[in-house]
Scaffold this motif. Structure first.
Motif, mmCIF file in Angstrom:
data_model
loop_
_atom_site.group_PDB
_atom_site.id
_atom_site.type_symbol
_atom_site.label_atom_id
_atom_site.label_comp_id
_atom_site.label_asym_id
_atom_site.label_seq_id
_atom_site.Cartn_x
_atom_site.Cartn_y
_atom_site.Cartn_z
ATOM 1 N N ALA A 1 0.792 -1.095 0.142
ATOM 2 C CA ALA A 1 0.177 -0.074 -0.057
ATOM 3 C C ALA A 1 1.026 1.155 -0.033
ATOM 4 O O ALA A 1 1.910 1.043 0.352
ATOM 5 C CB ALA A 1 -0.934 -0.012 1.173
ATOM 6 N N ALA B 1 -4.028 3.713 -8.640
ATOM 7 C CA ALA B 1 -4.701 3.150 -7.818
ATOM 8 C C ALA B 1 -5.457 1.731 -8.312
ATOM 9 O O ALA B 1 -5.960 0.839 -7.737
ATOM 10 C CB ALA B 1 -6.291 3.891 -7.716
ATOM 11 N N THR C 1 -3.111 -0.203 -3.287
ATOM 12 C CA THR C 1 -4.097 0.498 -2.360
ATOM 13 C C THR C 1 -3.423 1.622 -2.113
ATOM 14 O O THR C 1 -2.194 1.787 -1.563
ATOM 15 C CB THR C 1 -4.293 -0.396 -1.267
ATOM 16 O OG1 THR C 1 -4.708 -1.570 -1.370
ATOM 17 C CG2 THR C 1 -5.321 0.440 0.030
ATOM 18 N N VAL C 2 -4.203 2.931 -2.240
ATOM 19 C CA VAL C 2 -3.484 4.036 -2.015
ATOM 20 C C VAL C 2 -4.158 5.020 -1.092
ATOM 21 O O VAL C 2 -5.537 4.905 -1.035
ATOM 22 C CB VAL C 2 -3.257 4.870 -3.473
ATOM 23 C CG1 VAL C 2 -2.795 6.224 -3.249
ATOM 24 C CG2 VAL C 2 -2.562 3.788 -4.425
ATOM 25 N N ALA C 3 -3.646 5.897 -0.334
ATOM 26 C CA ALA C 3 -4.261 7.064 0.443
ATOM 27 C C ALA C 3 -3.567 8.268 0.085
ATOM 28 O O ALA C 3 -2.221 8.301 0.200
ATOM 29 C CB ALA C 3 -4.342 6.588 1.858
ATOM 30 N N ALA D 1 -9.083 12.895 -3.677
ATOM 31 C CA ALA D 1 -8.796 11.839 -4.890
ATOM 32 C C ALA D 1 -9.722 12.326 -6.097
ATOM 33 O O ALA D 1 -10.562 13.115 -5.930
ATOM 34 C CB ALA D 1 -9.277 10.538 -4.404
ATOM 35 N N GLU E 1 -12.449 7.577 -8.020
ATOM 36 C CA GLU E 1 -11.401 6.730 -8.076
ATOM 37 C C GLU E 1 -11.277 5.914 -6.568
ATOM 38 O O GLU E 1 -11.780 6.630 -5.641
ATOM 39 C CB GLU E 1 -10.097 7.345 -8.573
ATOM 40 C CG GLU E 1 -10.120 7.891 -9.627
ATOM 41 C CD GLU E 1 -10.133 6.702 -10.761
ATOM 42 O OE1 GLU E 1 -9.803 5.656 -10.342
ATOM 43 O OE2 GLU E 1 -10.870 7.065 -11.879
ATOM 44 N N MET F 1 -9.634 5.412 -4.014
ATOM 45 C CA MET F 1 -8.517 5.600 -3.167
ATOM 46 C C MET F 1 -9.007 6.519 -1.936
ATOM 47 O O MET F 1 -9.986 7.455 -2.168
ATOM 48 C CB MET F 1 -7.259 6.265 -3.866
ATOM 49 C CG MET F 1 -7.478 7.432 -4.364
ATOM 50 S SD MET F 1 -6.128 8.098 -5.540
ATOM 51 C CE MET F 1 -6.264 7.267 -6.879
ATOM 52 N N ASP F 2 -8.465 6.348 -0.703
ATOM 53 C CA ASP F 2 -8.696 7.044 0.248
ATOM 54 C C ASP F 2 -8.237 8.474 0.131
ATOM 55 O O ASP F 2 -6.968 8.673 -0.324
ATOM 56 C CB ASP F 2 -8.185 6.355 1.757
ATOM 57 C CG ASP F 2 -9.102 4.955 2.034
ATOM 58 O OD1 ASP F 2 -10.374 5.242 2.486
ATOM 59 O OD2 ASP F 2 -8.492 4.053 1.690
ATOM 60 N N SER F 3 -8.651 9.550 0.839
ATOM 61 C CA SER F 3 -8.042 10.690 0.785
ATOM 62 C C SER F 3 -8.429 11.574 2.263
ATOM 63 O O SER F 3 -9.460 11.253 2.594
ATOM 64 C CB SER F 3 -8.680 11.842 -0.292
ATOM 65 O OG SER F 3 -9.824 11.947 -0.073
ATOM 66 N N VAL G 1 -5.438 2.719 4.737
ATOM 67 C CA VAL G 1 -4.876 1.446 3.757
ATOM 68 C C VAL G 1 -4.900 0.017 4.620
ATOM 69 O O VAL G 1 -5.019 -0.784 3.986
ATOM 70 C CB VAL G 1 -3.497 1.706 3.390
ATOM 71 C CG1 VAL G 1 -3.474 3.231 2.412
ATOM 72 C CG2 VAL G 1 -2.589 2.096 4.475
ATOM 73 N N PRO H 1 -13.421 3.140 0.006
ATOM 74 C CA PRO H 1 -12.348 4.089 0.268
ATOM 75 C C PRO H 1 -13.310 5.446 0.785
ATOM 76 O O PRO H 1 -14.409 5.557 0.345
ATOM 77 C CB PRO H 1 -11.745 4.347 -1.010
ATOM 78 C CG PRO H 1 -11.872 3.183 -1.745
ATOM 79 C CD PRO H 1 -13.129 2.599 -1.305
#
Length: 338
Positions: free
Chosen positions: A121, A138, A142-144, A150, A154, A156-158, A304, A315
């Motif tokens: 991640a 993404a 796994t992306v934050a 974001a 999409e 992904m966490d923000s 993540v 997300p």
């Protein structure tokens, strides 16, 4: 001189006089070995100094339990996040691997380096990658994102601060002190710079000062603040207060203004954004909008980890409130003190 060879499972098996498969059973804590055999294997491992490779076992199961973090060299606010990132990752049973963007090592290279080291991640602090690149990323892992929304739709966490609210707090504070000529040094094309710029303009308009709003081209570093200060010094009608894009920009402003003999805050008030460690130093004493670095960092790691451990987790986009911290770089304008 060659480094000594690390003992292997085969060495332990030979020392204990058992098959290698039995040694593997012991170290995986699986049934199939008697207590006597288990004790003999563990004693042989202790004699040889053998330690099982936990990372290799995780990789064999398709897991590294390592979170890669991309940060910016020389960014105090992001450095403030790292302690919380390490603490939260350790609490959740994850390791952390860092990589940094620099003028000669772009963010895309930092990301690829972390993925090459089997990070499962990524947490990107203040990411500068375009939406297309983030969307592609993404799809790979796994992306934050921390400090940026974001791309729409999409997975992904923000986690970010309500920067428009923060700029309104800064402008409200300055107008409350009596300032009417309030300028903003913006963050250029940096993350959330547009949100902060809009927040400034909206706040000025709300106070009936929209016509006098002034945005100076800037960025998220000291050089941007220095350039903005020089522009203000040359201006025929300088403002009485400035809200900088971030604390680093504010530091460049302060240094240049004070070296030029401008009294801060007597002649010109300055507000930063972030409340990083430099802003709190006694000789800086910067009024600034605080972002909760610890909460953002911990939240990103939890986000993540949740999605790695539960692939059905959705997300989230988390927006945290800012908090104005009033210190010694703001005061009423000169005209109101006469």
């Amino acid at each position: 001189m060659a480094a000594p060879r690390r003992p292997t499972m085969l060495d332990v098996a030979a020392r204990a006089g058992v098959p290698r498969a039995l040694v593997s059973i012991v170290f995986r804590d699986r049934p199939g070995a008697s207590e006597r055999t288990r004790a003999r294997v563990l004693a042989a491992a202790e004699e040889l100094g053998y330690r099982p490779d936990g990372a290799a076992r995780l990789l064999a199961r398709g897991r590294s339990r390592t979170v890669g973090v991309v940060t910016t060299v020389g960014e105090p606010y992001e450095a403030d996040m790292l302690e919380s990132i390490y603490d939260e990752a350790a609490r959740l049973g994850y390791d952390v691997l860092l990589s940094a963007r620099t003028p000669t090592h772009p963010e895309a290279d930092a990301v690829e380096g972390l993925l090459a080291h089997r990070c499962e991640a990524l947490v990107l602090l203040g990411p500068t990658l375009g939406d297309t690149a983030l969307t592609a990323l993404a799809g790979r892992t796994t992306v934050a994102l921390v400090g940026r929304a974001a791309p729409a739709g999409e997975a992904m966490d923000s986690l970010r601060t309500a920067d428009d609210v923060g700029l309104r707090q800064a402008v409200d504070h300055l107008v409350g002190l009596g300032h009417r000529a309030v300028a903003h040094v913006d963050g250029g094309d940096g993350p959330n710079a547009g949100v902060r710029r809009d927040g400034y303009r909206d706040a000025m308009a709300a106070h009936g000062l929209g016509a006098s709003a002034r945005v100076l081209d800037g960025g998220y570093d000291e050089q941007a603040g220095i350039a903005a200060a020089r522009a203000l010094l040359d201006a025929p009608d300088p403002p009485t207060a400035v809200v900088a894009a971030n604390d680093r920009c504010a530091l460049g402003l302060l240094d240049t203004l004070r070296r030029s003999g401008v009294d801060v805050p007597g002649t010109l008030s300055v507000v930063g954004y972030n409340d990083d460690r430099l802003a709190r130093l006694a000789h800086v004493d910067l009024t600034t909008v605080r972002q909760d670095a610890g909460a953002l960092a911990r939240g990103a790691v939890r986000a993540v980890a949740t999605r790695l451990d539960d692939t059905t987790a959705t997300p989230e986009d988390r927006l945290l409130p800012p908090d104005l911290v009033v210190r010694g770089t703001t005061a009423p304008p000169p005209c109101s003190r006469r």
